[in-house]
Design an enzyme around this catalytic site. Structure first.
Site, PDB file in Angstrom:
ATOM      1  N   HIS A 209       3.945  15.572   2.379  1.00  0.00           N
ATOM      2  CA  HIS A 209       4.095  14.337   1.867  1.00  0.00           C
ATOM      3  C   HIS A 209       3.126  13.324   2.096  1.00  0.00           C
ATOM      4  CE1 HIS A 209       4.957  13.823   5.930  1.00  0.00           C
ATOM      5  NE2 HIS A 209       4.433  12.761   5.852  1.00  0.00           N
TER       6      HIS A 209
HETATM    7  C1  UD1 Z   1       5.738   7.216   5.771  1.00  0.00           C
HETATM    8  C2  UD1 Z   1       4.520   6.960   6.823  1.00  0.00           C
HETATM    9  C3  UD1 Z   1       3.903   8.438   7.228  1.00  0.00           C
HETATM   10  C4  UD1 Z   1       5.132   9.352   7.789  1.00  0.00           C
HETATM   11  C5  UD1 Z   1       5.999   9.338   6.522  1.00  0.00           C
HETATM   12  C6  UD1 Z   1       7.415  10.161   7.154  1.00  0.00           C
HETATM   13  C7  UD1 Z   1       3.340   4.910   6.724  1.00  0.00           C
HETATM   14  C8  UD1 Z   1       1.866   4.510   6.369  1.00  0.00           C
HETATM   15  N1  UD1 Z   1       3.330   6.302   6.186  1.00  0.00           N
HETATM   16  O1  UD1 Z   1       5.103   7.908   4.480  1.00  0.00           O
HETATM   17  O2  UD1 Z   1       2.980   8.003   8.351  1.00  0.00           O
HETATM   18  O3  UD1 Z   1       4.468  10.744   7.783  1.00  0.00           O
HETATM   19  O4  UD1 Z   1       6.582   8.120   6.175  1.00  0.00           O
HETATM   20  O5  UD1 Z   1       8.037  10.901   6.152  1.00  0.00           O
HETATM   21  O6  UD1 Z   1       3.815   4.326   7.304  1.00  0.00           O
HETATM   22  N2  UD1 Z   1      10.631   6.773  -0.844  1.00  0.00           N
HETATM   23  C9  UD1 Z   1      12.126   7.129  -1.453  1.00  0.00           C
HETATM   24  N3  UD1 Z   1      13.006   6.994  -0.558  1.00  0.00           N
HETATM   25  C10 UD1 Z   1      12.721   6.455   0.674  1.00  0.00           C
HETATM   26  C11 UD1 Z   1      11.611   6.528   1.222  1.00  0.00           C
HETATM   27  C12 UD1 Z   1      10.375   6.425   0.248  1.00  0.00           C
HETATM   28  O7  UD1 Z   1      12.137   7.357  -2.762  1.00  0.00           O
HETATM   29  O8  UD1 Z   1      13.970   6.568   1.553  1.00  0.00           O
HETATM   30  C13 UD1 Z   1       9.815   7.076  -1.999  1.00  0.00           C
HETATM   31  C14 UD1 Z   1       9.119   5.851  -2.796  1.00  0.00           C
HETATM   32  O9  UD1 Z   1       8.567   6.104  -4.037  1.00  0.00           O
HETATM   33  C15 UD1 Z   1       7.920   5.526  -1.791  1.00  0.00           C
HETATM   34  C16 UD1 Z   1       7.416   6.799  -1.362  1.00  0.00           C
HETATM   35  O10 UD1 Z   1       8.321   7.602  -1.094  1.00  0.00           O
HETATM   36  O11 UD1 Z   1       6.860   4.640  -2.526  1.00  0.00           O
HETATM   37  C17 UD1 Z   1       6.396   6.577  -0.100  1.00  0.00           C
HETATM   38  O12 UD1 Z   1       7.406   5.912   0.839  1.00  0.00           O
HETATM   39  P1  UD1 Z   1       6.443   5.542   2.163  1.00  0.00           P
HETATM   40  O13 UD1 Z   1       7.444   4.905   2.942  1.00  0.00           O
HETATM   41  O14 UD1 Z   1       5.702   4.104   1.573  1.00  0.00           O
HETATM   42  O15 UD1 Z   1       5.601   6.461   2.620  1.00  0.00           O
HETATM   43  P2  UD1 Z   1       5.839   8.030   3.210  1.00  0.00           P
HETATM   44  O16 UD1 Z   1       4.919   8.796   2.377  1.00  0.00           O
HETATM   45  O17 UD1 Z   1       7.340   8.111   3.296  1.00  0.00           O
HETATM   46  N1  UDP Z   2      12.572  16.897   8.877  1.00  0.00           N
HETATM   47  C1  UDP Z   2      14.026  16.924   8.727  1.00  0.00           C
HETATM   48  N2  UDP Z   2      14.454  17.444   7.549  1.00  0.00           N
HETATM   49  C2  UDP Z   2      13.490  17.825   6.612  1.00  0.00           C
HETATM   50  C3  UDP Z   2      12.029  17.678   6.900  1.00  0.00           C
HETATM   51  C4  UDP Z   2      11.479  17.297   7.769  1.00  0.00           C
HETATM   52  O1  UDP Z   2      14.583  16.649   9.773  1.00  0.00           O
HETATM   53  O2  UDP Z   2      13.947  18.023   5.486  1.00  0.00           O
HETATM   54  C5  UDP Z   2      11.898  16.655  10.297  1.00  0.00           C
HETATM   55  C6  UDP Z   2      11.246  17.396  11.069  1.00  0.00           C
HETATM   56  O3  UDP Z   2      12.072  18.217  11.834  1.00  0.00           O
HETATM   57  C7  UDP Z   2      10.411  16.565  11.812  1.00  0.00           C
HETATM   58  C8  UDP Z   2      10.206  15.438  10.982  1.00  0.00           C
HETATM   59  O4  UDP Z   2      11.149  15.323  10.045  1.00  0.00           O
HETATM   60  O5  UDP Z   2      10.828  16.008  13.056  1.00  0.00           O
HETATM   61  C9  UDP Z   2       8.959  15.135  10.352  1.00  0.00           C
HETATM   62  O6  UDP Z   2       9.070  14.144   9.489  1.00  0.00           O
HETATM   63  P1  UDP Z   2       8.016  13.850   8.421  1.00  0.00           P
HETATM   64  O7  UDP Z   2       7.214  15.108   8.067  1.00  0.00           O
HETATM   65  O8  UDP Z   2       8.514  13.108   7.365  1.00  0.00           O
HETATM   66  O9  UDP Z   2       6.601  12.918   9.071  1.00  0.00           O
HETATM   67  P2  UDP Z   2       5.595  13.167  10.140  1.00  0.00           P
HETATM   68  O10 UDP Z   2       5.802  13.972  11.109  1.00  0.00           O
HETATM   69  O11 UDP Z   2       4.531  13.734   9.211  1.00  0.00           O
HETATM   70  O12 UDP Z   2       5.187  11.767  10.075  1.00  0.00           O
END
Ligand code: UD1
Ligand code: UDP
Length: 440
Positions: A209
């Site tokens: 992601h």
């Molecule tokens: C965010 C965090 C990242 C973390 C990740 C965990 C920041 C800068 N980034 O990234 O560090 O690793 O979460 O998963 O805080 N969206 C949905 N539904 C949701 C949430 C997001 O559809 O419930 C989609 C939207 O199109 C959105 C995109 O995902 O624009 C990105 O979401 P965003 O929360 O901005 O960043 P993440 O990539 O989730």
């Molecule tokens: N995770 C989960 N379901 C999924 C994918 C990930 O529960 O389908 C959990 C995973 O075990 C880990 C956390 O989500 O604990 C990681 O989240 P993510 O990769 O979104 O964020 P990051 O750790 O990179 O910030």
């Protein structure tokens, strides 16, 4: 004492759950504030249920948006809640925008901040997470640091060792506790059956992601071209909503979904996901948390990044950085799949993130700071005294604590030969070089 936890995304909920649970068990007053950055039930609500923690007292529903807009909205909402609730300490976790917003707001309100998972550095300022974690560290009062290596990052940046607490990572607490629960509840058959995949051998769990992978078409294409060739594997890909959106917009989603050995599924609940990863032969990921979980669950990981703020996993031998380069991904995956000795070495890599008591150590330290009045942030009342920066070679049995008391000083760095050491209070300095500030 009142503790406020600010969180907003899936990994923050997972990693704060053990601490929230520990605070509840001790009967300490607490509030949970959700920024609303993640809002799909598969990315948020389900985790409160799975991890059995109270639902948030506040949700400020910031939703998705640019970094400036999202962080600005968070700051406004967080400020209103903190002014109303007046907690003694605000806890933030990791490196998301909630961490940046929470830390900035709390510090301006003179509320103590505890940064959980402090000190990590990728040294890559193009990552929004690197900016967030650095800013949070600048404003924090207490630092809950997973490893000595991360503590050394903070020392090298000039932080006092006094508030650096090496606690391990709460991901280990979460992993151990919930894997057991999942197994007991018999989730195994249920959840894997729900995936509707006939053959559950040779599993490769894939997550990605990161903006630098999924928002850049060439990188996404390169990773997908490697996946095409890993046709002996059962690739299970619980897809992050961000990734689904961008792969669809690049026209790459269907191409990937049509591959018979690739199973794209919606994001899984934590219990199901733990079972899946623990059954995997290989994890391919750009996730931060998953690099830690892989080494905790003894599963080899290939990380789809060019750097990592979790270098301990690489040094320990459980994780290899492969970037988004097709050839490098394939070369390493093939080695893990075909060379049993190599794979075994990766599986047996020592977990650097502690033994699963991180939440307990964290809450112990907060209670201790509270009792000593160290969470009261107020303007100084003593006039600043000048100090001299010094180096010394120590040739007597004396601990860090004894040296600092005796010399009215603060030790910054300790070198044992060419190895930098963390100046824990009880470290014997005999034979070491130190650098310290001596107050007049
Ligand atoms: C965010 C965090 C990242 C973390 C990740 C965990 C920041 C800068 N980034 O990234 O560090 O690793 O979460 O998963 O805080 N969206 C949905 N539904 C949701 C949430 C997001 O559809 O419930 C989609 C939207 O199109 C959105 C995109 O995902 O624009 C990105 O979401 P965003 O929360 O901005 O960043 P993440 O990539 O989730
Ligand atoms: N995770 C989960 N379901 C999924 C994918 C990930 O529960 O389908 C959990 C995973 O075990 C880990 C956390 O989500 O604990 C990681 O989240 P993510 O990769 O979104 O964020 P990051 O750790 O990179 O910030």
């Amino acid at each position: 004492m009142k503790i406020a936890t600010i969180l907003g995304t899936r990994p923050e909920i997972i990693k704060m759950a053990p601490i929230i649970d520990e605070i509840s068990k001790r009967g300490i007053d607490q509030i949970i504030l959700h920024t609303g950055q993640h809002y799909d039930k598969e990315m948020s609500d389900n985790f409160f249920r799975d991890l059995e923690i109270p639902t948030p007292d506040y949700n400020i529903h910031v939703g998705s948006g640019t970094h400036g807009k999202q962080t600005g909205l968070m700051m406004k909402g967080i400020e209103e809640v903190l002014i109303e609730e007046k907690p003694d300490i605000v806890l933030v976790q990791g490196d998301t925008n909630a961490v940046l917003a929470g830390a900035l707001v709390a510090s301006k309100l003179h509320i103590a901040i505890g940064h959980v998972e402090a000190g990590l550095r990728s040294f890559d300022m193009t990552m929004p997470e690197e900016i967030n974690r650095r800013a949070a560290d600048v404003t924090s009062t207490m630092y809950f640091i997973p490893t000595e290596e991360s503590a050394l990052n903070l020392l090298a940046e000039g932080f006092s060792h006094k508030n650096l607490l090496i606690t391990g990572n709460t991901v280990v607490d979460a992993c151990f506790r919930h894997l057991e629960i999942a197994k007991k509840r018999g989730f195994e058959e249920e959840s894997l059956a729900e995936l509707d995949i006939e053959n559950m051998d040779n599993i490769l769990t894939l997550t990605m992601h990161r903006a630098e992978n999924v928002d850049v078409k060439e990188r996404a294409e390169s990773i997908i071209s490697a996946l095409k060739e890993l046709s002996d594997m059962n690739i299970i890909f619980p897809i992050h909503p961000r990734t689904r959106h961008t792969l669809e917009s690049f026209g790459l989603f269907d191409e990937l979904n049509d591959l018979p050995h690739v199973h794209i599924v919606k994001p899984l609940g934590y219990l199901d996901f733990l079972l899946l990863t623990s059954k995997s032969t290989l994890i391919l990921t750009d996730s931060g948390g998953l690099q830690e979980e892989a080494i905790t669950l003894n599963v080899p990981a290939l990380t789809l990044r060019y750097n990592t703020e979790r270098p301990e996993t690489v040094t320990a031998g459980g994780n290899i950085l492969v970037g988004s380069d097709k050839e490098v991904i394939l070369e390493n995956a093939t080695k893990i799949l075909n060379d049993e000795e190599f794979a075994d070495k990766m599986r047996n890599a020592e977990n650097p993130y502690g033994s699963g008591d991180s939440a307990k150590l964290t809450v112990d330290a907060i209670q201790d700071y509270y009792k000593k009045g160290l969470l009261d942030i107020k303007a100084p009342e003593d006039i600043m005294r000048s100090f001299t920066r010094k180096m010394a070679s120590v040739d007597e049995d004396i601990t860090v604590g004894e040296f600092e008391d005796g010399h009215n000083s603060l030790i910054h760095m300790v070198f044992d030969g060419d190895k930098m050491r963390f100046p824990a209070d009880d470290l014997n300095l005999n034979g070491m070089m130190i650098n310290y500030d001596e107050r007049e």
